[in-house]
Design a protein around this motif. Structure first.
Motif, PDB file in Angstrom:
ATOM      1  N   THR A 193      17.885  -1.353 -23.308  1.00 51.55           N
ATOM      2  CA  THR A 193      16.425  -1.249 -23.233  1.00 51.55           C
ATOM      3  C   THR A 193      15.885  -2.430 -22.435  1.00 51.55           C
TER       4      THR A 193
ATOM      5  N   LEU B 274      13.390  -5.410 -20.993  1.00 53.76           N
ATOM      6  CA  LEU B 274      12.299  -6.262 -21.460  1.00 53.76           C
ATOM      7  C   LEU B 274      11.028  -5.917 -20.697  1.00 53.76           C
ATOM      8  N   PRO B 275       9.869  -6.031 -21.292  1.00 58.00           N
ATOM      9  CA  PRO B 275       9.611  -6.585 -22.629  1.00 58.00           C
ATOM     10  C   PRO B 275       9.743  -5.585 -23.772  1.00 58.00           C
ATOM     11  N   GLN B 276      10.002  -4.307 -23.469  1.00 59.00           N
ATOM     12  CA  GLN B 276      10.090  -3.311 -24.546  1.00 59.00           C
ATOM     13  C   GLN B 276      11.180  -3.652 -25.555  1.00 59.00           C
ATOM     14  N   ALA B 277      12.216  -4.357 -25.127  1.00 60.62           N
ATOM     15  CA  ALA B 277      13.354  -4.640 -26.006  1.00 60.62           C
ATOM     16  C   ALA B 277      13.104  -5.797 -26.971  1.00 60.62           C
ATOM     17  N   LYS B 278      11.990  -6.501 -26.854  1.00 58.68           N
ATOM     18  CA  LYS B 278      11.773  -7.706 -27.666  1.00 58.68           C
ATOM     19  C   LYS B 278      11.945  -7.460 -29.168  1.00 58.68           C
TER      20      LYS B 278
ATOM     21  N   LYS C 236      15.150  -5.634 -17.050  1.00 55.81           N
ATOM     22  CA  LYS C 236      13.722  -5.988 -17.079  1.00 55.81           C
ATOM     23  C   LYS C 236      12.909  -4.937 -16.351  1.00 55.81           C
ATOM     24  N   SER C 237      11.771  -4.592 -16.937  1.00 59.44           N
ATOM     25  CA  SER C 237      10.847  -3.691 -16.257  1.00 59.44           C
ATOM     26  C   SER C 237      10.244  -4.423 -15.075  1.00 59.44           C
TER      27      SER C 237
ATOM     28  N   GLU D 181      17.120 -14.133 -26.147  1.00 62.20           N
ATOM     29  CA  GLU D 181      17.030 -12.716 -25.775  1.00 62.20           C
ATOM     30  C   GLU D 181      18.189 -12.316 -24.878  1.00 62.20           C
TER      31      GLU D 181
ATOM     32  N   GLU E 172      13.676  -5.219 -30.759  1.00 60.57           N
ATOM     33  CA  GLU E 172      15.084  -4.949 -31.039  1.00 60.57           C
ATOM     34  C   GLU E 172      15.912  -6.223 -30.950  1.00 60.57           C
TER      35      GLU E 172
END
Length: 340
Positions: A156, A158-162, A223-224, A145, A164
């Motif tokens: 974007t 993480l974890p939203q970017a996983k 990261k969020s 990642e 993509e």
């Protein structure tokens, strides 16, 4: 094969890390699916440095998946002690027994077939399919990642970017030498494209790296913010018999430290209860241990007693076989209870 993948495999041929479960590139040897699977399960949320000794002990004691399938649960859990995330050890046995009983001791060779085994999720299935069977499966762990986020300058978090990042990783996965490629990406993330201070000057992907060109590599992956872990208060009771045995109990097969040997306690695993034996309990102080989702602050009470316990039993223990929380409590209590 895309240029990025070709450059990475060329780098891997020269700089592949030596691992006890790996076959060096161009060695002509095929990786053992059992050893690849075992290493991948052990490496989940654990460092390579911590896993090496465990892997060597496991494979010396249980050299094949059939041998592991025939092992006693308690023996496997004792060998696993200290690696943490004990559900992995329970799933290890379930998977080994499924391979032995349902697949004649042979791992399925496809990603889809591996996913049917208990305890194997998408990451492990892809890793075994690619590395052991050279299937073009896309392997995505934290290292991958990070490499993808920087290579494509993905902003974007993480974890939203996983999804993509997984799609980008898939776009680079070659059909030629996919196993070596999967290990190459992970090696790159572990040694060059590190979380802090990436060594961009040594990176074979530098000519292709969008983040390096934009000067954002040190900020990626974003990261969020993580929610703060709660803290649970609890008590552990450590009773020692004058003959040197300790009062322990086998935990149930499910839940925290499932199947492990430990000292009676309450609170940390949301249980309630009373001391397991009547004794002159002394407050030894506190130990803290961090689980995946919470911190456990445990008061350690200790006593020497011959009284029969209400639950658990006195037995000889090897402290090295205890899970980390229990070992911390043992170290604290034994400093007072054991003769000097």
């Amino acid at each position: 094969m895309r240029d990025e993948a070709a450059a990475l495999i060329s780098w891997y041929d020269r700089h592949a890390r030596v691992m006890p479960w790996r076959c060096p590139p161009h060695s002509g040897a095929r990786p053992d699916p059992y050893r690849i699977w075992l290493s991948e399960v052990m490496l989940q949320q654990t460092t390579v440095a911590a896993v090496r000794a465990y892997f060597l002990r496991f494979t010396e004691r249980w050299p094949t998946v059939t041998a592991l399938a025939q092992a006693q649960d308690a023996a496997v859990m004792a060998e696993w002690a200290g690696l943490g995330y004990y559900a992995r050890a329970r799933n290890l046995l379930k998977c080994a027994r499924a391979v032995a009983q349902d697949h004649a001791g042979q791992f399925p060779q496809s990603y889809e077939g591996l996913l049917t085994l208990p305890g194997i999720g998408p990451y492990t299935a892809a890793a075994v399919a690619a590395i052991a069977f050279d299937q073009p499966a896309t392997v995505v762990d934290g290292n991958v990642e990070r490499v993808m986020a920087r290579l494509f300058n993905v902003q974007t978090p993480l974890p939203q970017a996983k999804p993509e990042l997984t799609a980008l990783a898939s776009s680079l996965t070659p059909t030629d030498r996919p196993g070596d490629y999967a290990q190459a990406v992970m090696d790159l993330g572990a040694t060059i494209c590190t979380p802090r201070n990436p060594a961009c000057g040594l990176c074979p992907l530098r000519p292709f790296c969008a983040a390096q060109a934009a000067g954002t590599q040190a900020d990626l992956p974003r990261k969020s913010p993580k929610p703060e872990k709660p803290t649970r208060q609890g008590t552990l009771w450590l009773a020692r018999h004058p003959d040197g045995r300790w009062l322990v109990e086998q935990r149930g097969p499910k839940g925290l430290l499932g199947g492990m040997l430990g000292f009676p306690g309450t609170g940390w695993d949301k249980s309630t209860g009373a001391p397991p034996v009547i004794a002159n309990w002394q407050d030894m102080g506190k130990v803290r241990h961090t689980f995946t989702h919470f911190h456990a602050d445990m008061t350690v009470l200790a006593a020497t007693t011959e009284a029969p316990p209400d639950h658990g039993m006195f037995q000889a223990i090897n402290p090295d076989d205890l899970p980390t929380l229990m070992r911390k409590a043992y170290d604290l209590a034994s400093s007072t209870l054991l003769p000097r």
